[in-house]
Design an enzyme around this catalytic site. Structure first.
Site, mmCIF file in Angstrom:
data_model
loop_
_atom_site.group_PDB
_atom_site.id
_atom_site.type_symbol
_atom_site.label_atom_id
_atom_site.label_comp_id
_atom_site.label_asym_id
_atom_site.label_seq_id
_atom_site.Cartn_x
_atom_site.Cartn_y
_atom_site.Cartn_z
ATOM 1 N N GLU A 30 7.920 -12.773 28.959
ATOM 2 C CA GLU A 30 8.787 -13.753 29.622
ATOM 3 C C GLU A 30 9.921 -14.143 28.679
ATOM 4 O OE1 GLU A 30 9.358 -15.344 32.616
ATOM 5 O OE2 GLU A 30 10.920 -16.373 31.473
ATOM 6 N N ARG A 104 5.919 -26.225 42.736
ATOM 7 C CA ARG A 104 5.894 -24.989 41.925
ATOM 8 C C ARG A 104 5.200 -25.194 40.595
ATOM 9 N NH1 ARG A 104 9.736 -20.993 43.231
ATOM 10 N NH2 ARG A 104 10.598 -21.530 45.238
ATOM 11 N N TYR A 213 8.675 -31.130 53.594
ATOM 12 C CA TYR A 213 7.209 -31.086 53.679
ATOM 13 C C TYR A 213 6.634 -31.780 52.448
ATOM 14 C CZ TYR A 213 8.159 -26.884 50.814
ATOM 15 O OH TYR A 213 8.629 -26.011 49.863
ATOM 16 N N ASP A 290 11.020 -10.884 43.851
ATOM 17 C CA ASP A 290 12.464 -10.987 44.102
ATOM 18 C C ASP A 290 13.240 -9.842 43.461
ATOM 19 O OD1 ASP A 290 12.196 -13.253 45.570
ATOM 20 O OD2 ASP A 290 13.285 -14.583 44.206
HETATM 21 C C1 LIG Z 1 15.813 -22.882 48.159
HETATM 22 C C2 LIG Z 1 14.638 -21.922 48.113
HETATM 23 C C3 LIG Z 1 13.434 -22.257 48.727
HETATM 24 C C4 LIG Z 1 12.349 -21.368 48.700
HETATM 25 N N1 LIG Z 1 11.186 -21.714 49.346
HETATM 26 C C5 LIG Z 1 10.153 -20.819 49.378
HETATM 27 C C6 LIG Z 1 8.945 -21.120 50.089
HETATM 28 O O1 LIG Z 1 8.787 -22.197 50.665
HETATM 29 N N2 LIG Z 1 7.946 -20.181 50.122
HETATM 30 C C7 LIG Z 1 8.069 -18.978 49.461
HETATM 31 O O2 LIG Z 1 7.122 -18.157 49.525
HETATM 32 N N3 LIG Z 1 9.200 -18.675 48.763
HETATM 33 C C8 LIG Z 1 10.239 -19.558 48.719
HETATM 34 N N4 LIG Z 1 11.383 -19.243 48.033
HETATM 35 C C9 LIG Z 1 11.449 -17.944 47.335
HETATM 36 C C10 LIG Z 1 10.688 -17.930 46.020
HETATM 37 O O3 LIG Z 1 11.125 -18.982 45.196
HETATM 38 C C11 LIG Z 1 10.904 -16.623 45.268
HETATM 39 O O4 LIG Z 1 10.812 -15.551 46.176
HETATM 40 C C12 LIG Z 1 9.847 -16.426 44.171
HETATM 41 O O5 LIG Z 1 9.920 -17.467 43.214
HETATM 42 C C13 LIG Z 1 10.046 -15.089 43.459
HETATM 43 O O6 LIG Z 1 9.135 -14.951 42.397
HETATM 44 P P1 LIG Z 1 9.351 -13.814 41.305
HETATM 45 O O7 LIG Z 1 8.168 -13.922 40.401
HETATM 46 O O8 LIG Z 1 9.665 -12.538 41.959
HETATM 47 O O9 LIG Z 1 10.683 -14.235 40.520
HETATM 48 P P2 LIG Z 1 11.006 -15.531 39.611
HETATM 49 O O10 LIG Z 1 10.157 -16.685 40.019
HETATM 50 O O11 LIG Z 1 12.480 -15.698 39.639
HETATM 51 O O12 LIG Z 1 10.545 -15.109 38.143
HETATM 52 C C14 LIG Z 1 11.253 -14.167 37.362
HETATM 53 C C15 LIG Z 1 10.914 -14.416 35.887
HETATM 54 O O13 LIG Z 1 11.410 -13.335 35.109
HETATM 55 C C16 LIG Z 1 11.956 -13.850 33.903
HETATM 56 N N5 LIG Z 1 12.928 -12.868 33.374
HETATM 57 C C17 LIG Z 1 14.129 -12.550 33.920
HETATM 58 N N6 LIG Z 1 14.729 -11.602 33.182
HETATM 59 C C18 LIG Z 1 13.896 -11.300 32.156
HETATM 60 C C19 LIG Z 1 13.969 -10.393 31.042
HETATM 61 N N7 LIG Z 1 15.018 -9.582 30.841
HETATM 62 N N8 LIG Z 1 12.931 -10.346 30.169
HETATM 63 C C20 LIG Z 1 11.844 -11.146 30.342
HETATM 64 N N9 LIG Z 1 11.728 -12.042 31.391
HETATM 65 C C21 LIG Z 1 12.750 -12.110 32.272
HETATM 66 C C22 LIG Z 1 12.580 -15.161 34.343
HETATM 67 O O14 LIG Z 1 12.791 -16.044 33.251
HETATM 68 C C23 LIG Z 1 11.533 -15.683 35.336
HETATM 69 O O15 LIG Z 1 10.541 -16.462 34.706
HETATM 70 C C24 LIG Z 1 12.472 -20.112 48.038
HETATM 71 C C25 LIG Z 1 13.681 -19.789 47.405
HETATM 72 C C26 LIG Z 1 14.760 -20.669 47.449
HETATM 73 C C27 LIG Z 1 16.067 -20.293 46.792
#
Ligand SMILES: Cc1cc2nc3c(=O)[nH]c(=O)nc-3n(C[C@H](O)[C@H](O)[C@H](O)COP(=O)(O)OP(=O)(O)OC[C@H]3O[C@@H](n4cnc5c(N)ncnc54)[C@H](O)[C@@H]3O)c2cc1C
Length: 390
Positions: A30, A104, A213, A290
């Site tokens: 991370e 979160r 919510y 994502d």
């Molecule tokens: C306004 C809003 C509301 C939302 N509400 C919901 C909801 O109600 N329900 C739901 O299911 N989803 C919701 N989402 C979507 C959800 O937040 C994301 O889809 C989810 O957090 C994605 O998780 P992830 O682990 O893929 O990415 P992230 O949570 O973005 O984690 C990525 C991680 O990678 C790390 N990283 C990045 N680059 C590097 C690198 N080069 N080297 C090492 N580490 C790195 C970052 O620091 C971060 O910790 C919402 C999104 C938004 C914008």
């Protein structure tokens, strides 16, 4: 099998736990030096809670989360109910797991506590990944410090602006949607008692909508308000003006206005849309969450899809004799579903912002279809919440 996961968001942490439970050793890298979590809520449909419960997190999640009795869509102009889908015990009966809403920070804490007790998992903070290479025998992940780590597979769980994705497939084509999302978390005791109903509430109107919510077992309310505006900063940490938030929802039903008035430091986030990728994997390197299927938040499924990815990845990779074939199988199992959820989220973006008569007509048609369908409104969500990741 040793997996290197790049990114410790919801997706990376869940994948680490799921892989460890199946006997795969994992290093999570991370970039951030501390695992702070933005102050926002996340909704977890039964498709996600089922998988988190399978990982042993039921008791911790139930303690921290809130279980709404229904999801309701109302007119932001008149307050009239447009659609209602019962949740609570009904969700458990129909989809086999509850619909939960959680802060979160609480979800992250739950995952990290479970990981601390999980065998074969190393979590390294302040580990910024800058380089990735692979050959027939494994992957090499280079950190900004110059250190190199070696593993059998590497998974980019590094979020919307994924470095791993750019290295594999080049820069993405993000398009600004013209929409900006407000978000705020408000203490429930700052609001008049009983004003905010214990539901996942969606209020729709011409060119804007909002969602609220409860989280923290009902002690706080999470708010997201989406307005059409030309402002383009895609960041969790951009602070907005409380007065602007109040003005955006002036004249809306009292629960919405009361939450907006109580939001002391709301944040703003410009919403960008990204089309589904043609591929997620190259050899021993793939993507998750994502990083490979960023989606608009209008179906509340971004985190849920990352959690499903994690379960399927662990299933395909554990014990697989050929890591490349395992990652191809993971991608093949997940891509059609995440592309469908991306499309459904995009559809809701338009539906929620239809002007008065068009919006009323669209919701009336959906309500009529619900009446005529066995299972009613719930049946519309069977494909989403009833999904059973292997
Ligand atoms: C306004 C809003 C509301 C939302 N509400 C919901 C909801 O109600 N329900 C739901 O299911 N989803 C919701 N989402 C979507 C959800 O937040 C994301 O889809 C989810 O957090 C994605 O998780 P992830 O682990 O893929 O990415 P992230 O949570 O973005 O984690 C990525 C991680 O990678 C790390 N990283 C990045 N680059 C590097 C690198 N080069 N080297 C090492 N580490 C790195 C970052 O620091 C971060 O910790 C919402 C999104 C938004 C914008």
């Amino acid at each position: 099998m040793h997996a290197i996961l790049i990114g410790a968001g919801v997706g990376g942490l869940t994948a680490a736990l799921a892989l460890s439970r199946r006997g795969v050793s994992v290093t999570v890298l991370e970039r951030s030096p501390v695992l702070g979590e933005v102050g926002a809520g996340v909704q977890l449909g039964p498709n996600a809670t089922r998988l988190l419960f399978d990982l042993g997190l039921e008791s911790a999640l139930r303690t921290a989360a809130f279980e709404p009795e229904a999801a309701e869509i109302r007119s932001g102009q008149t307050g009239a109910l447009r659609l209602r889908n019962r949740l609570g015990a009904r969700a458990v009966d129909r989809w086999g797991a509850p619909y939960l809403q959680i802060h979160r920070a609480d979800l992250q804490k739950t995952l990290i506590q479970a990981l601390e007790a999980a065998p074969g998992v190393g979590l390294r903070l302040g580990a910024d990944v800058h380089d990735l290479r692979q050959d027939d025998t494994g992957v090499e992940v280079g950190l900004a410090t110059g250190e190199t780590l070696r593993g059998d597979i590497a998974i980019g769980c590094d979020g919307l602006r994924s470095e791993v994705r750019s290295r594999l497939f080049g820069k993405d084509a993000a398009t600004f949607t013209g929409q900006v999302a407000w978000r705020a978390v408000v203490r429930a005791d700052q609001l008049p008692m009983g004003l905010v109903r214990p539901v996942a509430a969606v209020w729709t109107g011409a060119g804007k909508h909002c969602v609220h919510y409860f989280v923290k077992s009902g002690r706080a309310v999470n708010f997201i308000g989406v307005v059409e505006r030309d402002w383009r900063v895609e960041s969790w940490s951009e602070v907005g003006s409380p007065e602007d938030l109040v003005a955006d929802f002036a004249g809306w039903p009292e629960p919405v206005q009361a939450i907006c008035r109580a939001a002391e430091s709301p944040f703003r986030w410009a919403l960008y849309d990204r089309p589904p990728l043609a591929r997620w994997s190259v050899g021993r390197i793939s993507l998750l969450g994502d990083a490979c299927h960023p989606m608009l938040p209008f179906l509340a499924q971004g985190a849920a899809m990352a959690i499903e990815d994690a379960a399927v990845l662990a299933h395909k990779v554990a014990g697989a004799p050929d890591p490349v074939a395992a990652l191809s199988a993971y991608e093949a199992a997940r891509k059609p579903r995440t592309s469908r959820v991306q499309a459904a989220s995009r559809f809701n973006a338009r539906l929620f912002h239809l002007p008065g008569p068009a919006g009323a007509a669209a919701f009336a048609a959906a309500g009529l279809a619900d009446l005529l369908t066995p299972g009613g409104a719930a049946s519309r969500f069977d494909w989403l919440y009833g999904y059973k990741a292997p």
